[in-house]
Design a protein around this motif. Structure first.
Motif, PDB file in Angstrom:
ATOM      1  N   LYS A  87     -95.771  87.250 -26.391  1.00  0.00           N
ATOM      2  CA  LYS A  87     -96.250  86.721 -25.116  1.00  0.00           C
ATOM      3  C   LYS A  87     -95.303  85.662 -24.560  1.00  0.00           C
ATOM      4  O   LYS A  87     -95.068  85.595 -23.347  1.00  0.00           O
ATOM      5  N   GLY A  88     -94.744  84.827 -25.436  1.00  0.00           N
ATOM      6  CA  GLY A  88     -93.799  83.814 -24.978  1.00  0.00           C
ATOM      7  C   GLY A  88     -92.532  84.420 -24.405  1.00  0.00           C
ATOM      8  O   GLY A  88     -92.004  83.949 -23.389  1.00  0.00           O
ATOM      9  N   CYS A  91     -93.164  85.731 -20.945  1.00  0.00           N
ATOM     10  CA  CYS A  91     -93.126  84.673 -19.927  1.00  0.00           C
ATOM     11  C   CYS A  91     -91.690  84.382 -19.507  1.00  0.00           C
ATOM     12  O   CYS A  91     -91.404  84.192 -18.316  1.00  0.00           O
ATOM     13  N   ASN A  92     -90.782  84.365 -20.476  1.00  0.00           N
ATOM     14  CA  ASN A  92     -89.373  84.149 -20.144  1.00  0.00           C
ATOM     15  C   ASN A  92     -88.817  85.289 -19.296  1.00  0.00           C
ATOM     16  O   ASN A  92     -88.029  85.067 -18.367  1.00  0.00           O
ATOM     17  N   GLN A  95     -90.003  84.805 -15.759  1.00  0.00           N
ATOM     18  CA  GLN A  95     -89.269  83.734 -15.088  1.00  0.00           C
ATOM     19  C   GLN A  95     -87.871  84.174 -14.676  1.00  0.00           C
ATOM     20  O   GLN A  95     -87.306  83.656 -13.704  1.00  0.00           O
ATOM     21  N   PHE A 218    -101.781  89.835 -20.084  1.00  0.00           N
ATOM     22  CA  PHE A 218    -101.850  88.694 -19.175  1.00  0.00           C
ATOM     23  C   PHE A 218    -102.916  88.947 -18.115  1.00  0.00           C
ATOM     24  O   PHE A 218    -103.161  90.091 -17.722  1.00  0.00           O
ATOM     25  N   GLU A 222    -102.606  83.955 -14.986  1.00  0.00           N
ATOM     26  CA  GLU A 222    -101.538  83.512 -15.888  1.00  0.00           C
ATOM     27  C   GLU A 222    -100.165  83.897 -15.347  1.00  0.00           C
ATOM     28  O   GLU A 222     -99.220  83.093 -15.389  1.00  0.00           O
ATOM     29  N   ILE A 223    -100.048  85.109 -14.817  1.00  0.00           N
ATOM     30  CA  ILE A 223     -98.764  85.536 -14.253  1.00  0.00           C
ATOM     31  C   ILE A 223     -98.415  84.691 -13.037  1.00  0.00           C
ATOM     32  O   ILE A 223     -97.269  84.263 -12.860  1.00  0.00           O
ATOM     33  N   VAL A 226     -97.091  81.333 -14.205  1.00  0.00           N
ATOM     34  CA  VAL A 226     -95.723  81.406 -14.742  1.00  0.00           C
ATOM     35  C   VAL A 226     -94.706  81.511 -13.612  1.00  0.00           C
ATOM     36  O   VAL A 226     -93.686  80.799 -13.589  1.00  0.00           O
TER      37      VAL A 226
END
Length: 319
Positions: A87-88, A91-92, A95, A218, A222-223, A226
């Motif tokens: 999940k981390g 997120c990257n 981004q 997600f 949450e999206i 981010v």
């Protein structure tokens, strides 16, 4: 995650890249309409969306009848692989939609601003042409206001000059080096504050839709969080969920990842001239186009007993 190659000639000179949302099965109607009305090129579609390139002209874009909503395209990529990624790391990857290619974001923002500015100028010109007497009265009021402002400024300047002369006589004409350094530092601080204020003027909101494997990992909130944090870090924008200047639309699913800017706040599918709720306006337009009904055509022979549907079709047949 590999990015879909960009289409050639997507700059402002050759035309901007847009996409429309449409109901399932209506994509061929949207493709045919954008080619006919907008002289669009590089027309392609995926389920629920039609992508095309055309000259950015709001007056022409507003005339689309078969589309639900219209967006200015920022990015179109292959979907995120969430099966074997934490999940981390996901997120990257999200981004990186902003950090990998910030120029595409800035180009889209500039096109979006130019569209709004041109539309505002055209509205002002049309209002002036429609009301010449009001325009003359407004110009006279502006001239009078300017004269009064100049008189007030002259009086203030005279008072300031007198005060300065008195201070110079009391303190002398020499300014120490320490005072000069302090003045330079204060001017630099003011300039920095102005630049920071200009960069932070733009407020935004992120609207997200997700389905498939992404939705299992997600939520849309949450999206959006981010992406919002990445935009604030990259461009210095401010988030405003209630009344933003700019809205960012993101759709993530198992087929594609699309990012765009809504061109209009109100969907194209909303028709101000339809009073009764019958068929959806886009479906009614598609039916009318299949029946080859021209403007102001009569539908009594087609639907003699369905008055609600007949009015919807008749209203949609405005080509």
């Amino acid at each position: 995650m590999a990015a879909v190659p960009r289409d050639a000639g997507s700059g402002p000179a050759a035309g901007a890249r847009f996409f429309c949302t449409a109901g399932r099965g209506l994509e061929p109607f949207v493709m045919r309409e954008v080619r006919a009305r907008l002289a669009a090129t590089q027309v392609e579609y995926i389920s629920g969306k039609v992508f095309f390139t055309t000259c950015p002209d709001l007056n022409r874009l507003k005339k689309l009848k078969s589309a639900e909503r219209l967006f200015l395209l920022i990015k179109k990529q292959f979907p995120f692989d969430v099966s074997s990624v934490s999940k981390g790391r996901m997120c990257n990857e999200m981004q990186r939609l902003i950090s990998d290619d910030p120029e595409s974001w800035l180009n889209a923002i500039s096109i979006w601003k130019n569209l709004l500015e041109l539309d505002a100028k055209k509205e002002k010109l049309s209002q002036r042409d429609a009301n010449p007497l009001k325009r003359n009265m407004g110009e006279n009021d502006i001239i009078i206001a300017k004269k009064s402002k100049t008189e007030i400024q002259e009086n203030r300047e005279c008072q300031l000059e007198k005060q300065m002369e008195e201070e110079i006589l009391e303190q002398g004409d020499v300014i120490t080096e320490r005072e000069e350094v302090q003045e330079e530092e204060s001017e630099n601080d003011v300039a920095k504050a102005v630049v920071a204020h200009d960069q932070g003027d733009l407020t935004f909101r992120v609207s997200c839709r997700c389905s498939g494997a992404v939705a299992k990992t997600f939520t849309a909130q949450e999206i959006g969080r981010v992406i919002g944090i990445a935009l604030m870090k990259q461009f210095g924008w401010k988030a405003d969920l209630r009344n933003p200047n700019l809205e960012i639309f993101i759709h993530l699913n198992d087929v594609y990842s699309v990012v765009g800017i809504p061109v209009f706040r109100v969907p194209l599918a909303s028709r101000a001239y339809i009073r009764t709720a019958g068929l959806r306006s886009t479906i009614a337009w598609a039916m009318a186009s299949l029946a080859e009904i021209k403007a102001h055509g009569s539908l009594k022979t087609i639907l003699p007993r369905s008055q609600g549907y007949s009015s919807a079709l008749r209203s949609s047949a405005v080509f």
